[in-house]
Scaffold this motif. Structure first.
Motif, PDB file in Angstrom:
ATOM      1  N   SER A 129       0.838  -1.206   0.000  1.00 20.59           N
ATOM      2  CA  SER A 129       0.000   0.000   0.000  1.00 20.59           C
ATOM      3  C   SER A 129       0.869   1.251   0.000  1.00 20.59           C
ATOM      4  N   LYS A 130       0.217   2.373  -0.204  1.00 20.00           N
ATOM      5  CA  LYS A 130       0.900   3.649  -0.027  1.00 20.00           C
ATOM      6  C   LYS A 130       1.187   3.824   1.468  1.00 20.00           C
ATOM      7  N   THR A 153      -8.707   2.203  -3.663  1.00 18.11           N
ATOM      8  CA  THR A 153      -8.356   1.917  -5.051  1.00 18.11           C
ATOM      9  C   THR A 153      -7.208   0.913  -5.077  1.00 18.11           C
ATOM     10  N   ILE A 154      -7.357  -0.102  -5.912  1.00 17.69           N
ATOM     11  CA  ILE A 154      -6.279  -1.075  -6.099  1.00 17.69           C
ATOM     12  C   ILE A 154      -5.890  -1.084  -7.575  1.00 17.69           C
ATOM     13  N   ALA A 155      -4.622  -0.915  -7.845  1.00 16.12           N
ATOM     14  CA  ALA A 155      -4.142  -0.815  -9.224  1.00 16.12           C
ATOM     15  C   ALA A 155      -3.817  -2.184  -9.784  1.00 16.12           C
ATOM     16  N   HIS A 156      -3.870  -2.283 -11.095  1.00 16.43           N
ATOM     17  CA  HIS A 156      -3.380  -3.488 -11.773  1.00 16.43           C
ATOM     18  C   HIS A 156      -2.950  -3.125 -13.188  1.00 16.43           C
ATOM     19  N   ALA A 157      -2.265  -4.042 -13.837  1.00 13.01           N
ATOM     20  CA  ALA A 157      -1.689  -3.775 -15.161  1.00 13.01           C
ATOM     21  C   ALA A 157      -2.607  -4.198 -16.299  1.00 13.01           C
ATOM     22  N   GLY A 158      -3.899  -4.194 -16.069  1.00  8.02           N
ATOM     23  CA  GLY A 158      -4.858  -4.574 -17.101  1.00  8.02           C
ATOM     24  C   GLY A 158      -5.475  -5.923 -16.817  1.00  8.02           C
ATOM     25  N   VAL A 159      -6.667  -6.142 -17.350  1.00  3.37           N
ATOM     26  CA  VAL A 159      -7.380  -7.398 -17.139  1.00  3.37           C
ATOM     27  C   VAL A 159      -6.530  -8.570 -17.621  1.00  3.37           C
ATOM     28  N   ASP A 192       2.575   5.527  -9.153  1.00  6.43           N
ATOM     29  CA  ASP A 192       1.430   6.194  -8.524  1.00  6.43           C
ATOM     30  C   ASP A 192       1.205   5.718  -7.095  1.00  6.43           C
ATOM     31  N   LEU A 193       1.578   4.457  -6.799  1.00 13.30           N
ATOM     32  CA  LEU A 193       1.482   3.974  -5.419  1.00 13.30           C
ATOM     33  C   LEU A 193       2.482   4.724  -4.542  1.00 13.30           C
ATOM     34  N   VAL A 194       3.701   4.862  -5.035  1.00 12.44           N
ATOM     35  CA  VAL A 194       4.728   5.604  -4.302  1.00 12.44           C
ATOM     36  C   VAL A 194       4.291   7.049  -4.104  1.00 12.44           C
ATOM     37  N   GLY A 195       3.642   7.615  -5.132  1.00 12.49           N
ATOM     38  CA  GLY A 195       3.191   8.996  -5.056  1.00 12.49           C
ATOM     39  C   GLY A 195       1.911   9.190  -4.261  1.00 12.49           C
ATOM     40  N   GLY A 196       1.282   8.090  -3.850  1.00  9.63           N
ATOM     41  CA  GLY A 196       0.073   8.185  -3.044  1.00  9.63           C
ATOM     42  C   GLY A 196      -1.198   8.415  -3.826  1.00  9.63           C
ATOM     43  N   GLN A 197      -1.148   8.284  -5.178  1.00  8.30           N
ATOM     44  CA  GLN A 197      -2.359   8.498  -5.980  1.00  8.30           C
ATOM     45  C   GLN A 197      -3.317   7.308  -5.923  1.00  8.30           C
ATOM     46  N   ILE A 198      -2.795   6.135  -5.600  1.00  8.60           N
ATOM     47  CA  ILE A 198      -3.625   4.951  -5.425  1.00  8.60           C
ATOM     48  C   ILE A 198      -3.308   4.342  -4.064  1.00  8.60           C
ATOM     49  N   ASP A 199      -4.202   3.464  -3.594  1.00  6.78           N
ATOM     50  CA  ASP A 199      -4.046   2.927  -2.241  1.00  6.78           C
ATOM     51  C   ASP A 199      -3.293   1.609  -2.180  1.00  6.78           C
ATOM     52  N   LEU A 200      -3.594   0.696  -3.129  1.00  8.21           N
ATOM     53  CA  LEU A 200      -3.089  -0.666  -3.025  1.00  8.21           C
ATOM     54  C   LEU A 200      -2.547  -1.174  -4.350  1.00  8.21           C
ATOM     55  N   LEU A 201      -1.641  -2.135  -4.254  1.00  6.33           N
ATOM     56  CA  LEU A 201      -1.128  -2.824  -5.438  1.00  6.33           C
ATOM     57  C   LEU A 201      -0.638  -4.198  -5.010  1.00  6.33           C
ATOM     58  N   CYS A 202      -1.049  -5.208  -5.755  1.00  9.62           N
ATOM     59  CA  CYS A 202      -0.541  -6.563  -5.552  1.00  9.62           C
ATOM     60  C   CYS A 202       0.474  -6.777  -6.668  1.00  9.62           C
ATOM     61  N   ASP A 203       1.749  -6.663  -6.336  1.00  9.98           N
ATOM     62  CA  ASP A 203       2.802  -6.642  -7.365  1.00  9.98           C
ATOM     63  C   ASP A 203       3.760  -7.810  -7.184  1.00  9.98           C
ATOM     64  N   GLN A 204       4.468  -8.135  -8.253  1.00  8.90           N
ATOM     65  CA  GLN A 204       5.485  -9.170  -8.168  1.00  8.90           C
ATOM     66  C   GLN A 204       6.629  -8.698  -7.278  1.00  8.90           C
ATOM     67  N   SER A 205       7.225  -9.623  -6.569  1.00  6.39           N
ATOM     68  CA  SER A 205       8.329  -9.272  -5.672  1.00  6.39           C
ATOM     69  C   SER A 205       9.469  -8.594  -6.427  1.00  6.39           C
ATOM     70  N   THR A 206       9.633  -8.959  -7.705  1.00  5.97           N
ATOM     71  CA  THR A 206      10.712  -8.413  -8.524  1.00  5.97           C
ATOM     72  C   THR A 206      10.775  -6.897  -8.476  1.00  5.97           C
ATOM     73  N   SER A 207       9.635  -6.248  -8.634  1.00  9.72           N
ATOM     74  CA  SER A 207       9.626  -4.779  -8.662  1.00  9.72           C
ATOM     75  C   SER A 207       9.188  -4.167  -7.339  1.00  9.72           C
ATOM     76  N   ALA A 208       8.537  -4.945  -6.474  1.00  8.98           N
ATOM     77  CA  ALA A 208       8.049  -4.398  -5.206  1.00  8.98           C
ATOM     78  C   ALA A 208       9.156  -4.272  -4.166  1.00  8.98           C
ATOM     79  N   ILE A 209      10.078  -5.238  -4.149  1.00  9.81           N
ATOM     80  CA  ILE A 209      11.088  -5.285  -3.087  1.00  9.81           C
ATOM     81  C   ILE A 209      11.943  -4.018  -3.001  1.00  9.81           C
ATOM     82  N   PRO A 210      12.463  -3.480  -4.120  1.00 10.13           N
ATOM     83  CA  PRO A 210      13.274  -2.255  -4.000  1.00 10.13           C
ATOM     84  C   PRO A 210      12.501  -1.096  -3.361  1.00 10.13           C
TER      85      PRO A 210
END
Length: 325
Positions: A129-130, A153-159, A192-210
């Protein structure tokens, strides 16, 4: 001999000799690896890492082409229409297998359009989350989102993307209906998650960990059965009291009809890249791992892919998700 007979004979000879000759000469020009999502996302990062290493053994540059859109199906469609000569390949994850259960008109037959080259890596998703979201740990997070889901709001990369599939499963398991916001990739979504424009994201560890390690976002849980060494303080979903076991895997694909010797050459280059100490170390830092040697063959990849197509068809049907027109 007539011109017609000569042409027919030449065609027959080319069919007989083309596969070995092509394999021996291949590659004869730079190789394009299609990434079905925006630059900066997990698939893009992995493609560039592999491309750098594979180019050394293949003797040609391996260049990334981002073909984002339609939940990753635009890139798959681009590959399905490419020449089957091994110079255009695709990196994709389990969303490729889920696509036929989410889109009614893909423009290709998922089960037959692609020739699996080999499996790349496997790892979990991270629920994040943010920083401004009130819950500070998983114990407080899940009750909070159950009560406030319709405001979040939860973001995703498309259906059909991994982030979308994770959001669908989380919504189903928690009985929470989020406001979903679609992006052209998790790279822009993460920004946008880092910027606080959205609340949640379920992301792969690859890009979330940094971002988690940099304290730009907050992690609540990982979808693997065990905690990640690089995120020792982040519990699994089971430890947090929720049921969501989702493991992500990437694979490389060529168009159907690509000669077997060319596929074998690509598989060998992939295996070599995955053994590079630098790649191994970066995968570890990403919270992912390579597959066992016994599962790195083209046949093992094809078997897993076919099983995942059936698995996601059943899972999404159970979740009440119907294909879009």
């Amino acid at each position: 001999m007539s011109m017609t007979k000569r042409a027919a004979l030449a065609g027959l000879l080319s069919l007989t000799l083309s596969a070995p000759a092509l394999a021996q000469a291949y590659p004869t020009k730079p190789i394009t690896v299609i990434v079905s999502y925006a630059a900066g996302g997990p698939s893009d990062v992995i493609a560039r890492l592999l491309g750098e290493q594979m180019s050394k053994s293949l003797g040609q540059p391996v260049m990334v082409e981002n073909v984002a859109g339609a939940g990753g199906t635009a890139g798959a469609k681009r590959l399905a229409a490419a020449d089957p000569d091994g110079h255009t390949i695709l990196i994709h994850h389990l969303a490729l297998a889920a696509a036929p259960s989410l889109y009614a008109n893909l423009g290709y037959d998922t089960k037959t359009a692609f020739a699996p080259i080999g499996l790349v890596n496997t790892g979990p998703m991270v629920i994040a989350s943010k920083l401004a979201l009130p819950p500070t740990d998983a114990k407080a997070f899940f009750p909070y989102i159950k009560e406030n889901a319709e405001k979040l709001t939860i973001a995703h990369a498309g259906v059909g993307s991994n982030s979308h599939l994770c959001a669908v499963l989380m919504s189903q398991q928690l009985g929470a209906k989020f406001n979903q916001v679609a992006y052209r990739g998790t790279g822009p979504a993460m920004n946008d998650l880092v910027g606080g424009q959205i609340d949640l994201l379920c992301d792969q560890s690859t890009s979330a960990i940094p971002q988690i390690q940099g304290k730009s976002i907050r992690a609540y849980a990982v979808t693997s059965a065990q905690r990640l060494d690089v995120l020792p303080d982040t519990p699994t979903m089971a430890e947090a009291g929720a049921k969501l076991d989702m493991t992500i895997w990437h694979g490389l694909y060529a168009p159907k009809g690509t000669p077997a010797p060319v596929l074998d050459k690509l598989n060998a280059a992939l295996r070599g890249a995955l053994k590079d100490p630098g790649v191994v170390e970066k995968f570890k830092a990403f919270g992912t791992s390579t597959f066992p040697e016994s599962e790195m063959s083209r046949e093992a990849h094809a078997k897993l892919f076919a099983a995942e197509v059936d698995k996601w068809a059943a899972s999404l049907a159970a979740a009440g998700v119907k294909p879009q027109g």
